[in-house]
Design an enzyme around this catalytic site. Structure first.
Site, short mmCIF file in Angstrom:
data_model
loop_
_atom_site.label_atom_id
_atom_site.label_comp_id
_atom_site.label_asym_id
_atom_site.label_seq_id
_atom_site.Cartn_x
_atom_site.Cartn_y
_atom_site.Cartn_z
N TYR A 145 82.14 127.29 18.36
CA TYR A 145 80.97 126.96 19.21
C TYR A 145 79.66 127.31 18.48
O TYR A 145 78.72 126.51 18.45
CB TYR A 145 81.10 127.76 20.51
N LYS A 149 76.71 124.72 17.35
CA LYS A 149 75.35 124.85 17.88
C LYS A 149 74.34 125.13 16.75
O LYS A 149 73.19 124.69 16.83
CB LYS A 149 75.30 125.95 18.94
P1 NAP Z 1 79.47 123.14 32.22
O1 NAP Z 1 79.03 123.58 33.57
O2 NAP Z 1 80.83 123.52 31.73
O3 NAP Z 1 79.31 121.53 32.16
C1 NAP Z 1 79.65 120.86 30.98
C2 NAP Z 1 79.32 119.38 31.14
O4 NAP Z 1 79.77 118.69 29.96
C3 NAP Z 1 80.01 118.75 32.32
O5 NAP Z 1 79.20 117.77 32.90
C4 NAP Z 1 81.24 118.11 31.67
O6 NAP Z 1 81.65 117.01 32.46
C5 NAP Z 1 80.67 117.65 30.33
N1 NAP Z 1 81.70 117.49 29.32
C6 NAP Z 1 82.51 118.45 28.83
N2 NAP Z 1 83.37 117.92 27.95
C7 NAP Z 1 83.10 116.59 27.89
C8 NAP Z 1 83.67 115.50 27.19
N3 NAP Z 1 84.71 115.66 26.35
N4 NAP Z 1 83.16 114.28 27.38
C9 NAP Z 1 82.13 114.08 28.24
N5 NAP Z 1 81.55 115.08 28.94
C10 NAP Z 1 82.05 116.31 28.77
O7 NAP Z 1 78.48 123.61 31.09
P2 NAP Z 1 76.94 124.06 31.18
O8 NAP Z 1 76.92 125.53 31.30
O9 NAP Z 1 76.20 123.23 32.13
O10 NAP Z 1 76.48 123.73 29.68
C11 NAP Z 1 75.72 122.59 29.34
C12 NAP Z 1 75.26 122.74 27.90
O11 NAP Z 1 74.50 123.94 27.77
C13 NAP Z 1 76.41 122.84 26.90
O12 NAP Z 1 76.07 122.16 25.72
C14 NAP Z 1 76.49 124.32 26.63
O13 NAP Z 1 77.04 124.61 25.36
C15 NAP Z 1 75.03 124.72 26.72
N6 NAP Z 1 74.83 126.14 27.00
C16 NAP Z 1 75.20 126.67 28.19
C17 NAP Z 1 74.97 128.03 28.40
C18 NAP Z 1 75.35 128.71 29.69
O14 NAP Z 1 75.11 129.92 29.81
N7 NAP Z 1 75.85 128.01 30.69
C19 NAP Z 1 74.41 128.82 27.40
C20 NAP Z 1 74.05 128.24 26.20
C21 NAP Z 1 74.25 126.88 26.01
P3 NAP Z 1 83.17 116.57 32.67
O15 NAP Z 1 84.01 117.80 32.75
O16 NAP Z 1 83.09 115.77 33.93
O17 NAP Z 1 83.48 115.72 31.48
#
Ligand code: NAP
Length: 237
Positions: A145, A149
């Site tokens: 990851y 990133k």
């Molecule tokens: P999340 O709640 O797990 O949601 C992930 C999203 O990505 C969902 O809409 C999922 O939809 C989609 N996704 C996952 N795999 C996919 C695939 N193979 N094809 C198409 N869509 C896919 O994650 P989040 O926390 O909102 O994170 C969003 C972004 O922010 C990510 O890039 C993550 O790395 C980044 N981020 C998050 C945090 C945090 O604390 N939450 C921190 C740093 C960075 P489906 O399952 O319906 O496909």
């Protein structure tokens, strides 16, 4: 915009639609996308859903091209979808490394490449890639990851340099700990241990990230490119 079915992506989609964009929602879950589209419509906005697995880069590239063709333009691309498959590097399988690189990095490259032609034609574009503070600091248990990133930052800075003359900007928003399904897996005890080390003394909300993305997508951010905007409550400062 990708990863629009829940979490941070849902908030970004709602905000961009509220600000007047027609938003194309992409993720695997048709039901999740339909629910976000319904929220957007209820708010008076405009959205459509396309289910796609970003692990298949070819399909995603074709999707971006077809959206640009059908809509006649592509002003904003938000690459937000992301997955984790954590484990210490010494025990991480090739499969887990490749799966995270494919969804979190390769799909972003493929999506950007497909978006550049219509954006160049319009001499306007806003690309916003969602990174992570793990890509800046590294994070034990997240070799795959963090590598993906970190690479997003190099990719985005390169696109900023290649595309600046065409008024296409490319930036990264790097969240800290945001309350979504992704961090739910950490458990309450770990979350409570993290909060004292965050200067703003709370985990972030998806809306905190959406606000930064909406600014980068706006006309007001026209002189801002190749940057990493860290939205982490001060955790990494
Ligand atoms: P999340 O709640 O797990 O949601 C992930 C999203 O990505 C969902 O809409 C999922 O939809 C989609 N996704 C996952 N795999 C996919 C695939 N193979 N094809 C198409 N869509 C896919 O994650 P989040 O926390 O909102 O994170 C969003 C972004 O922010 C990510 O890039 C993550 O790395 C980044 N981020 C998050 C945090 C945090 O604390 N939450 C921190 C740093 C960075 P489906 O399952 O319906 O496909």
């Amino acid at each position: 915009m990708t990863g629009a079915s829940r979490g941070i992506g849902r908030s970004i989609a709602l905000k961009l639609a509220h600000d007047g964009a027609h938003v194309v929602l992409v993720a695997r879950s048709q039901a999740g996308l339909a629910s976000v589209a319904a929220e957007i419509t209820t708010d008076g906005g405009s959205a459509e859903c396309i289910a796609c697995d970003l692990a298949d880069g070819t399909a995603f590239g074709a999707l971006v091209e077809s959206v640009a063709e059908k809509c006649g333009r592509l002003d904003i691309l938000v690459n937000n979808a992301g997955i984790t498959k954590d484990g210490l590097a010494m025990r991480m399988s090739d499969e887990d490394f490749d799966a995270v690189i494919n969804v979190n990095l390769k799909s972003v490259f493929v999506g950007c490449r497909a978006a550049l032609r219509p954006m160049m034609r319009a001499r306007f574009g806003r690309i916003i890639n969602i990174g992570s503070i793990s890509g800046i600091t590294g994070n034990a248990g997240q070799a795959n990851y963090s590598a993906a990133k970190a690479a997003l930052i190099g990719l985005s800075k390169t696109l900023a340099k290649e595309m600046g003359a065409k008024s296409i900007t490319c930036n990264v928003v790097a969240p800290g700990f945001i309350e979504t399904d992704m961090t739910e897996a950490l458990g309450e005890r770990i979350k409570e241990q993290i909060i004292p080390s965050i200067p703003l003394r709370r985990l972030g909300k998806p809306e905190d990230i959406a606000a930064a993305v909406a600014f980068l997508a706006s006309e007001d951010a026209g002189y801002l490119t190749g940057q990493v905007i860290v939205v982490d409550g001060g955790l990494s400062c």
